[in-house]
Design a protein around this motif. Structure first.
Motif, PDB file in Angstrom:
ATOM      1  N   PHE A 136       0.859  -1.187   0.000  1.00 40.52           N
ATOM      2  CA  PHE A 136       0.000   0.000   0.000  1.00 40.52           C
ATOM      3  C   PHE A 136       0.893   1.235   0.000  1.00 40.52           C
ATOM      4  O   PHE A 136       1.747   1.378   0.879  1.00 40.52           O
ATOM      5  CB  PHE A 136      -0.901   0.040   1.241  1.00 40.52           C
ATOM      6  CG  PHE A 136      -1.825  -1.132   1.354  1.00 40.52           C
ATOM      7  CD1 PHE A 136      -2.977  -1.204   0.593  1.00 40.52           C
ATOM      8  CD2 PHE A 136      -1.545  -2.163   2.239  1.00 40.52           C
ATOM      9  CE1 PHE A 136      -3.838  -2.289   0.709  1.00 40.52           C
ATOM     10  CE2 PHE A 136      -2.397  -3.252   2.365  1.00 40.52           C
ATOM     11  CZ  PHE A 136      -3.546  -3.314   1.595  1.00 40.52           C
ATOM     12  N   VAL A 137       0.681   2.100  -0.975  1.00 35.66           N
ATOM     13  CA  VAL A 137       1.412   3.363  -1.048  1.00 35.66           C
ATOM     14  C   VAL A 137       0.387   4.470  -0.854  1.00 35.66           C
ATOM     15  O   VAL A 137      -0.508   4.648  -1.669  1.00 35.66           O
ATOM     16  CB  VAL A 137       2.138   3.516  -2.397  1.00 35.66           C
ATOM     17  CG1 VAL A 137       2.905   4.839  -2.445  1.00 35.66           C
ATOM     18  CG2 VAL A 137       3.073   2.335  -2.645  1.00 35.66           C
ATOM     19  N   GLN A 138       0.539   5.198   0.239  1.00 35.21           N
ATOM     20  CA  GLN A 138      -0.415   6.244   0.599  1.00 35.21           C
ATOM     21  C   GLN A 138       0.145   7.601   0.181  1.00 35.21           C
ATOM     22  O   GLN A 138       1.256   7.969   0.566  1.00 35.21           O
ATOM     23  CB  GLN A 138      -0.658   6.203   2.112  1.00 35.21           C
ATOM     24  CG  GLN A 138      -1.850   7.004   2.540  1.00 35.21           C
ATOM     25  CD  GLN A 138      -2.092   6.872   4.027  1.00 35.21           C
ATOM     26  OE1 GLN A 138      -1.952   7.849   4.740  1.00 35.21           O
ATOM     27  NE2 GLN A 138      -2.443   5.684   4.487  1.00 35.21           N
ATOM     28  N   LEU A 139      -0.644   8.340  -0.626  1.00 34.16           N
ATOM     29  CA  LEU A 139      -0.224   9.631  -1.167  1.00 34.16           C
ATOM     30  C   LEU A 139      -1.135  10.739  -0.661  1.00 34.16           C
ATOM     31  O   LEU A 139      -2.346  10.553  -0.554  1.00 34.16           O
ATOM     32  CB  LEU A 139      -0.294   9.604  -2.699  1.00 34.16           C
ATOM     33  CG  LEU A 139       0.543   8.525  -3.374  1.00 34.16           C
ATOM     34  CD1 LEU A 139      -0.086   8.077  -4.660  1.00 34.16           C
ATOM     35  CD2 LEU A 139       1.938   9.043  -3.610  1.00 34.16           C
ATOM     36  N   SER A 140      -0.539  11.899  -0.375  1.00 34.63           N
ATOM     37  CA  SER A 140      -1.345  13.063  -0.001  1.00 34.63           C
ATOM     38  C   SER A 140      -1.762  13.806  -1.273  1.00 34.63           C
ATOM     39  O   SER A 140      -1.311  13.475  -2.376  1.00 34.63           O
ATOM     40  CB  SER A 140      -0.550  13.978   0.934  1.00 34.63           C
ATOM     41  OG  SER A 140       0.688  14.316   0.353  1.00 34.63           O
ATOM     42  N   ARG A 141      -2.622  14.794  -1.123  1.00 38.49           N
ATOM     43  CA  ARG A 141      -3.148  15.530  -2.281  1.00 38.49           C
ATOM     44  C   ARG A 141      -2.062  16.203  -3.111  1.00 38.49           C
ATOM     45  O   ARG A 141      -2.241  16.436  -4.294  1.00 38.49           O
ATOM     46  CB  ARG A 141      -4.154  16.580  -1.829  1.00 38.49           C
ATOM     47  CG  ARG A 141      -5.466  15.976  -1.446  1.00 38.49           C
ATOM     48  CD  ARG A 141      -6.508  17.027  -1.255  1.00 38.49           C
ATOM     49  NE  ARG A 141      -7.756  16.381  -0.891  1.00 38.49           N
ATOM     50  CZ  ARG A 141      -8.853  17.029  -0.658  1.00 38.49           C
ATOM     51  NH1 ARG A 141      -8.895  18.344  -0.758  1.00 38.49           N
ATOM     52  NH2 ARG A 141      -9.949  16.377  -0.328  1.00 38.49           N
ATOM     53  N   ASP A 142      -0.929  16.522  -2.490  1.00 31.86           N
ATOM     54  CA  ASP A 142       0.160  17.160  -3.228  1.00 31.86           C
ATOM     55  C   ASP A 142       1.026  16.152  -3.987  1.00 31.86           C
ATOM     56  O   ASP A 142       2.034  16.509  -4.593  1.00 31.86           O
ATOM     57  CB  ASP A 142       1.024  18.019  -2.299  1.00 31.86           C
ATOM     58  CG  ASP A 142       1.637  17.242  -1.154  1.00 31.86           C
ATOM     59  OD1 ASP A 142       1.410  16.018  -1.048  1.00 31.86           O
ATOM     60  OD2 ASP A 142       2.348  17.861  -0.333  1.00 31.86           O
TER      61      ASP A 142
END
Length: 162
Positions: A136-142
């Motif tokens: 799982f790779v979690q990304l923020s909006r940026d």
């Protein structure tokens, strides 16, 4: 009967060989040769030095993504499996960008939006030493990687203990 059995085994072996690109010769094989053997690419990206990288996904059940790198002349430079522990270690929370994840691992199997958390999570089914995994790779909006998790696949665990 023997001839039929031999032909079936040869066809089966040829099908397995194409899955990883085995038999393709760097410097000789063209994009057409690779597509003929491995099927259509799931994604294509521009790499360094005018290289083109095509991703051949075997997700979810194959748990592999092969990256075929081609030079500006359209000839194969190499093929490598991208879902590896060494590549996971290159994902640095707080600095790796979404485009870098795509370049490194290829297209995710699944993308989930979590608006209240302001996160997008990319899922890659992967192989483990003893049990299948989920990355799982979690990304923020940026577009920055915030967290990376490698967990046992609960579906694989239930099949293991049945």
């Amino acid at each position: 009967m023997k001839l039929m059995m031999t032909l079936c085994l040869a066809a089966l072996a040829a099908g397995c060989a194409g899955y990883s690109g085995r038999g393709l010769v760097p410097g000789q094989a063209s994009t057409e040769d690779v597509e003929r053997l491995m099927g259509p690419a799931a994604d294509q990206r521009v790499g360094p030095g005018g290289e083109t990288v095509r991703y051949y996904s075997r997700l979810p059940y194959g748990r592999e993504i092969y990256a075929a790198r081609f030079g500006p002349d359209g000839k194969l430079k190499g093929i490598e499996q991208r879902l590896t522990e060494a590549n996971y270690a290159k994902l640095v929370p707080g600095s790796t960008r979404a485009a870098e994840v795509r370049d490194l691992l290829g297209p995710p199997y699944r993308v989930d939006q979590f608006p209240r958390m302001e996160r997008e999570i990319w899922t890659y089914p992967a192989k483990g030493l003893t049990i299948e995994k989920l990355l799982f790779v979690q990304l923020s909006r940026d577009g920055i990687v915030r967290e990376v998790y490698l967990a046992d696949d609960p579906d694989a665990m239930s099949r293991t203990f049945e």
